[in-house]
Design an enzyme around this catalytic site. Structure first.
Site, mmCIF file in Angstrom:
data_model
loop_
_atom_site.group_PDB
_atom_site.id
_atom_site.type_symbol
_atom_site.label_atom_id
_atom_site.label_comp_id
_atom_site.label_asym_id
_atom_site.label_seq_id
_atom_site.Cartn_x
_atom_site.Cartn_y
_atom_site.Cartn_z
ATOM 1 N N ARG A 96 0.844 -1.144 0.023
ATOM 2 C CA ARG A 96 -0.049 -0.121 -0.047
ATOM 3 C C ARG A 96 0.948 1.266 -0.115
ATOM 4 O O ARG A 96 0.591 2.087 -0.701
ATOM 5 C CB ARG A 96 -1.037 -0.087 1.343
ATOM 6 C CG ARG A 96 -1.875 1.210 1.434
ATOM 7 C CD ARG A 96 -2.959 1.097 2.345
ATOM 8 N NE ARG A 96 -3.773 2.184 2.689
ATOM 9 C CZ ARG A 96 -5.002 2.228 1.956
ATOM 10 N NH1 ARG A 96 -5.606 1.318 1.020
ATOM 11 N NH2 ARG A 96 -5.619 3.520 2.438
ATOM 12 N N ASN B 26 -2.259 8.431 0.435
ATOM 13 C CA ASN B 26 -3.654 9.196 0.070
ATOM 14 C C ASN B 26 -4.158 9.871 1.419
ATOM 15 O O ASN B 26 -5.145 10.288 1.789
ATOM 16 C CB ASN B 26 -4.508 8.100 -0.175
ATOM 17 C CG ASN B 26 -5.603 8.897 -1.044
ATOM 18 O OD1 ASN B 26 -5.195 9.770 -2.004
ATOM 19 N ND2 ASN B 26 -6.725 8.369 -1.158
ATOM 20 N N ARG B 27 -3.108 10.054 2.307
ATOM 21 C CA ARG B 27 -3.473 10.976 3.730
ATOM 22 C C ARG B 27 -2.188 12.161 3.966
ATOM 23 O O ARG B 27 -2.261 12.819 4.553
ATOM 24 C CB ARG B 27 -3.126 10.130 4.878
ATOM 25 C CG ARG B 27 -4.019 8.955 4.850
ATOM 26 C CD ARG B 27 -5.446 9.337 5.059
ATOM 27 N NE ARG B 27 -6.537 7.959 5.130
ATOM 28 C CZ ARG B 27 -6.922 7.421 4.026
ATOM 29 N NH1 ARG B 27 -6.562 7.793 2.943
ATOM 30 N NH2 ARG B 27 -7.603 6.308 4.189
ATOM 31 N N SER C 166 -6.476 13.834 3.399
ATOM 32 C CA SER C 166 -6.097 14.856 2.631
ATOM 33 C C SER C 166 -5.338 14.047 1.251
ATOM 34 O O SER C 166 -4.199 13.637 1.361
ATOM 35 C CB SER C 166 -4.819 15.612 3.165
ATOM 36 O OG SER C 166 -5.186 16.167 4.226
ATOM 37 N N THR C 167 -6.155 13.740 0.210
ATOM 38 C CA THR C 167 -5.975 12.844 -0.892
ATOM 39 C C THR C 167 -4.997 13.461 -1.982
ATOM 40 O O THR C 167 -4.897 14.598 -1.906
ATOM 41 C CB THR C 167 -7.344 12.545 -1.353
ATOM 42 O OG1 THR C 167 -7.950 13.794 -2.075
ATOM 43 C CG2 THR C 167 -8.309 11.767 -0.429
ATOM 44 N N GLU D 188 -13.625 3.986 -6.844
ATOM 45 C CA GLU D 188 -13.072 3.000 -5.964
ATOM 46 C C GLU D 188 -13.947 1.707 -6.274
ATOM 47 O O GLU D 188 -15.087 1.647 -6.434
ATOM 48 C CB GLU D 188 -13.277 3.161 -4.549
ATOM 49 C CG GLU D 188 -13.277 2.334 -3.442
ATOM 50 C CD GLU D 188 -11.665 2.576 -3.149
ATOM 51 O OE1 GLU D 188 -11.148 1.341 -3.528
ATOM 52 O OE2 GLU D 188 -11.065 3.356 -2.155
ATOM 53 N N TYR E 190 -7.848 -1.238 6.236
ATOM 54 C CA TYR E 190 -8.409 -0.182 7.184
ATOM 55 C C TYR E 190 -8.255 -0.921 8.454
ATOM 56 O O TYR E 190 -8.582 -0.581 9.469
ATOM 57 C CB TYR E 190 -9.986 0.097 6.862
ATOM 58 C CG TYR E 190 -10.122 0.912 5.805
ATOM 59 C CD1 TYR E 190 -9.087 1.418 5.255
ATOM 60 C CD2 TYR E 190 -11.433 1.321 5.339
ATOM 61 C CE1 TYR E 190 -9.148 2.518 4.168
ATOM 62 C CE2 TYR E 190 -11.325 2.034 4.228
ATOM 63 C CZ TYR E 190 -10.470 2.848 3.707
ATOM 64 O OH TYR E 190 -10.505 3.699 2.611
#
Ligand SMILES: CC(=O)N[C@@H](CC(=O)O)C(=O)O
Ligand SMILES: [Zn+2]
Length: 315
Positions: free
Chosen positions: A65, A72-73, A167-168, A180, A290
């Protein structure tokens, strides 16, 4: 954006990017972007410069990932303004580079549209992710896509939650949009998921071409699922999970979860029900990425948004 007689006017969307590999183990987006890097004919549209781009090449290479931290953060004001240094986490340095190329975030120089291609292990189908309920350009685009792929469905997830919004990568664009598609295991390429993603991208680019050619889109409404709450797995004091997603909930993304409905199942077979005050629509159910974010699924509520008419600014 300017406004005349209730019509939102935007500049033509000339600079468009398609991001893949924001997460290096989400294979459909990575394979599509790599394919378009070799031959971009199918993503070309008249008057549009569409740039396919692998956002996290080191994570893609490792099929993980991320390498240091979730890209993506990473597009926070603090990260993007931090003095560049070799000691920064890889993804923070990468976020700064991406912000330079496709942003700067929040500026007039930023790309018009960024599509960010993701895959999920959840049974979410083809989901469009919005970050704002007042961006009438993206609202009109998702309305167009939903109509184009009907009777197949295309749920829209709206994440405007003050605490759960993140914050993508796509957030550097004027009009960010996430795509997605699942279920697809991490590191696995499934042809049906790859094709669903490709079809959505085709319609999205068609919309941009029509808009740039001067087509005016009338007011419309868009049904969305709005992010409400993160639900974690039951855990022991060491943080280890003590129950699984209940079989009655597994794969039931976008279906109502009513008070009293089974939610988790402990390892000895006990059912833990949902105890909220009213029905919710869960999604990202049992997403692999997640577990570390303490999230078994996210609850949403249905809402209908009003999209204003849009038209391009005549130059
Ligand atoms: C499974 C996954 O990576 N989902 C994305 C959703 C998004 O792009 O907003 C993420 O958590 O960044
Ligand atoms: Zn992802």
């Amino acid at each position: 954006m300017t406004s005349r007689c209730g019509v939102c006017c935007f500049n033509e969307a000339r600079r468009v990017a398609i991001f893949g590999g924001t997460h290096g183990n989400e294979m459909s987006g990575i394979m599509l972007v790599n394919m378009w890097l070799k031959n971009g004919a199918e993503i070309q549209r008249s008057g549009v410069m569409t740039k396919p781009f692998i956002t996290n090449p080191r994570a893609v290479e490792k099929c993980t990932r991320y390498v240091d931290t979730d890209l993506n953060r990473a597009f926070t004001p603090e990260n993007l303004s931090a003095p560049s240094a070799d000691e920064l986490p890889y993804e923070v340095r990468r976020a700064q580079e991406i912000n330079k190329t496709f942003g700067p975030k929040g500026s007039a120089d930023a790309y018009d549209v960024i599509f960010d291609l993701h895959n999920t292990t959840s049974n979410m189908g083809s989901t469009l992710i919005l970050e704002s309920s007042t961006d009438h350009f993206t609202l009109q685009m998702v309305h167009y896509i939903k109509k184009a792929i009907a009777p197949a469905s295309c749920p829209v997830l709206l994440n405007e939650h003050p605490l759960l919004k993140y914050s993508t990568s796509r957030s550097v664009a004027k009009h960010p949009i996430g795509l997605e598609v699942g279920p697809q295991p991490q590191g696995v390429l499934r042809s049906n998921i790859f094709e669903s993603m490709r079809v959505i991208m085709k319609h999205a680019l068609d919309f941009i071409e029509l808009f740039n050619n001067g087509v005016e889109f009338p007011p419309c409404s868009v049904d969305v699922f709005k992010v409400q709450e993160r639900m974690d797995y039951p855990r022991d004091t060491n943080g280890n999970i003590t129950a699984m997603v209940h079989p009655d909930l597994q794969d039931c993304d976008w279906e109502p979860l009513n008070p009293g409905d089974p939610m988790f199942q402990t390892f000895d077979g006990r059912t833990i029900p949902y105890e909220g005050p009213s029905p919710v629509y869960p999604t990202f159910i049992n997403e692999a990425a997640y577990y570390e974010k303490q999230q078994a699924f996210v609850t949403t509520r249905r809402e209908t948004l009003a999209a204003q008419a849009i038209s391009k600014i005549e130059q």
